[in-house]
Design an enzyme around this catalytic site. Sequence first.
Site, PDB file in Angstrom:
ATOM      1  N   GLU A 167       0.855  -1.199   0.077  1.00 34.44           N
ATOM      2  CA  GLU A 167      -0.076  -0.091  -0.037  1.00 34.44           C
ATOM      3  C   GLU A 167       0.958   1.257   0.082  1.00 34.44           C
ATOM      4  O   GLU A 167       1.880   1.276   0.657  1.00 34.44           O
ATOM      5  CB  GLU A 167      -1.065   0.112   1.126  1.00 34.44           C
ATOM      6  N   HIS A 339      -7.320  -1.746  15.166  1.00 36.16           N
ATOM      7  CA  HIS A 339      -7.421  -0.876  13.887  1.00 36.16           C
ATOM      8  C   HIS A 339      -7.183  -1.711  12.564  1.00 36.16           C
ATOM      9  O   HIS A 339      -8.152  -1.631  11.764  1.00 36.16           O
ATOM     10  CB  HIS A 339      -6.148   0.155  14.044  1.00 36.16           C
ATOM     11  N   GLU A 340      -6.155  -2.753  12.762  1.00 36.96           N
ATOM     12  CA  GLU A 340      -5.943  -3.443  11.496  1.00 36.96           C
ATOM     13  C   GLU A 340      -6.878  -4.394  11.153  1.00 36.96           C
ATOM     14  O   GLU A 340      -7.366  -4.888  10.079  1.00 36.96           O
ATOM     15  CB  GLU A 340      -4.536  -4.258  11.610  1.00 36.96           C
TER      16      GLU A 340
END
EC number: 3.4.11.14
Length: 906
Positions: A167, A339-340
């Site tokens: 990313e 979060h992930e």
Amino acid sequence: MDLQALIPPNKRRDLLSFCSSGLQVSRLVLQGTPQPYPSAVFYHLQQPSHVVLPFSHPDFSGAILSYRRVKAGTSWHHFPWIALRVFVFLAFGTPSSYSAEIHATGFNYQNEDEKVTLSFPSTLQTGTGTLKIDFVGELNDKMKGFYRSKYTTPSGEVRYAAVTQFEATDARRAFPCWDEPAIKATFDISLVVPKDRVALSNMNVIDRKPYPDDENLVEVKFARTPVMSTYLVAFVVGEYDFVETRSKDGVCVRVYTPVGKAEQGKFALEVAAKTLPFYKDYFNVPYPLPKIDLIAIADFAAGAMENWGLVTYRETALLIDPKNSCSSSRQWVALVVGHELAHQWFGNLVTMEWWTHLWLNEGFASWIEYLCVDHCFPEYDIWTQFVSADYTRAQELDALDNSHPIEVSVGHPSEVDEIFDAISYSKGASVIRMLHDYIGDKDFKKGMNMYLTKFQQKNAATEDLWESLENASGKPIAAVMNTWTKQMGFPLIYVEAEQVEDDRLLRLSQKKFCASGSYVGEDCPQWMVPITISTSEDPNQAKLKILMDKPEMNVVLKNVKPDQWVKLNLGTVGFYRTQYSSAMLESLLPGIRDLSLPPVDRLGLQNDLFSLARAGIISTVEVLKVMEAFVNEPNYTVWSDLSCNLGILSTLLSHTDFYEEIQEFVKDVFSPIGERLGWDPKPGEGHLDALLRGLVLGKLGKAGHKATLEEARRRFKDHVEGKQILSADLRSPVYLTVLKHGDGTTLDIMLKLHKQADMQEEKNRIERVLGATLLPDLIQKVLTFALSEEVRPQDTVSVIGGVAGGSKHGRKAAWKFIKDNWEELYNRYQGGFLISRLIKLSVEGFAVDKMAGEVKAFFESHPAPSAERTIQQCCENILLNAAWLKRDAESIHQYLLQRKASPPTV
């Protein structure tokens, strides 16, 4: 992390678009069904042994096959590319019956635009064909694409793992591909690896067999992935141990750790196993893969990356040693895991259509990670911490003229790096939090389910989310939220009150809040602002909720007595700052001393005042007087925000000759709470007490508080000699204190402790405080150390930034060091987001007008495209600091002298 580029997707769906960049893979096969663009692509990757072990010859090569549809006769195609060398032919028909084979004869590489254009000797006819691309690339050391990660075995041998970080636009560094989020594909991946190595990818292993050409190798084949974007593909080859469990939904959860450190993966495993069912229940959508792996990577630029089914982390964001990890590290790991794993739904299952909508991924995950941690660890009081960690951080950046809207147009790949900032993450999270409060949890969950169900395995834009939430709630979500995502900035709400018999009349007005002071433009932006109002009758409940959809508004609060206070923005949820009339502010201050105001509202009130002073709207002296009212404050997060703001003020006043006076103020404010806490935990204390003790002792030690300094030196000596090892929660404040007031011997001892540390958390803990040293020759020694082999590449930034933040001399030395070593630093990070962070940490503390010009001039001659906006923001902040210093320095000095002459009674 994300980067992506070129033209908006709707302008390029009729093109063959590929990306590549700097690798050489042995075999990679791409196949797809004949559709307008590759919605189903199968990747087969095989790596030769010299790539995997020992990676001393970091090249790889590969091939891809893809079924394509030529929609119009043409003799050329282009695709995204970075540094991969490609060899192409197009064959018409199917692999079993080719009717023609046409080899590309021309390759026009456009490095700046990351594209390559292929020329064919004749016009390609319309119809279906198979595109085959052979390519070679480099296994790099830049922490992007397919790269080497260096680690040390328990026996002390240096080895390398091969890992990926794609990313936003770096899948093209590993294989040619349509490297855009809206062009999804399925992936079949096989890895040929040494038989004693672990091989992981997004999906579960379906076959592992000896490789026929070499008895030392095995071929590992993984199941086909769901339809997904290229930036979420991942593979890792290296030496790892793991711990595993199954979630209550039956998903296999593993945490991979360095060899011999499996125990350190248990906390993250516990969090992950709780988190998956929480999200499944919250979204009412099951996790779609059979497994989830979380793996600690030694060299890793970001905190973590949400690759679907194989989430990669820095070691410090995943590993917890029960004996040597501090409370803040445990909390950090819980947040990052939350979060992930949120991305597995929000980002992976449903992906933003284009990088303009990056905030959909990151803002949402940055909000719901707190919801998840609050569910798993209610004792963390994590939502109060959100206000200090995310909400105020976003407002600080968004008040600048050089901020940007949440939704920002992205053209070139370098522009994607620029939006990985506090606007996309923290402002995005803050407006989602405000929206959640406005809608209510029940309708919010209903809308989220509608959104995820409708767009699963597809792409979506911001408007799609608004539509789902609007349908669920019946409220004008798009109209409200467009004012928050499509224009930058946020409002300042000015409020004054008048008692009218038994009621309170409030007069509200909104204007854009600017870091430089009052907004002076002609057409002032307006927001639709959800506003909550509370009173001292019930400080924890909203007496009234309104939607302020105009520049000015009058509101009547029924049955409010003259002696009751009134406060806007209950819970500090609305993304705006509040300026009260003098009378209203005076009535609120006793609520700070007697703690009748809730902690998050005490924090918000203080932070608003500090920002108003910074902008020149009120005097800084007024804020210092308010800070003294916090003498009875027990809450960790309130103290953390106070500490941060006093740190900002201390940095500003380091440019004056009365810096020591502000340190005396810091000692006066923090001494009472320091005495109450003491050095050692008391029975019944918990997580937040440990955080508060470390914060307060560090603040007092840095300021030179005599008793704190003496005790820190005593405990440090015992720690070094092995008589009494410091608890993990005390190490940072003790290290900071002894270094700030130490000499070359102290620094040498710290560097020795760093070398001996087996845990990356301890190394980072030391690295972050090294810049506290004050002597010029020692500062230079620390800067040299930052670029040495002793410091991991991703951590060099925090060492240099620590020097810049440590002292006035350190700031100058760090800036000179960056200029002198710019080429090495820029090449090390390949212009990625770490460059932006390095620049920000190193120059933002200057407060002299000419320094803004010097910084601007340097980067005009040394371009850093991915950091352009950061550079503009830094120059703006330097000018704002200079203006603040000119405006308030003398009055601050006089106030501090007056306090010294007649100390206040508390």
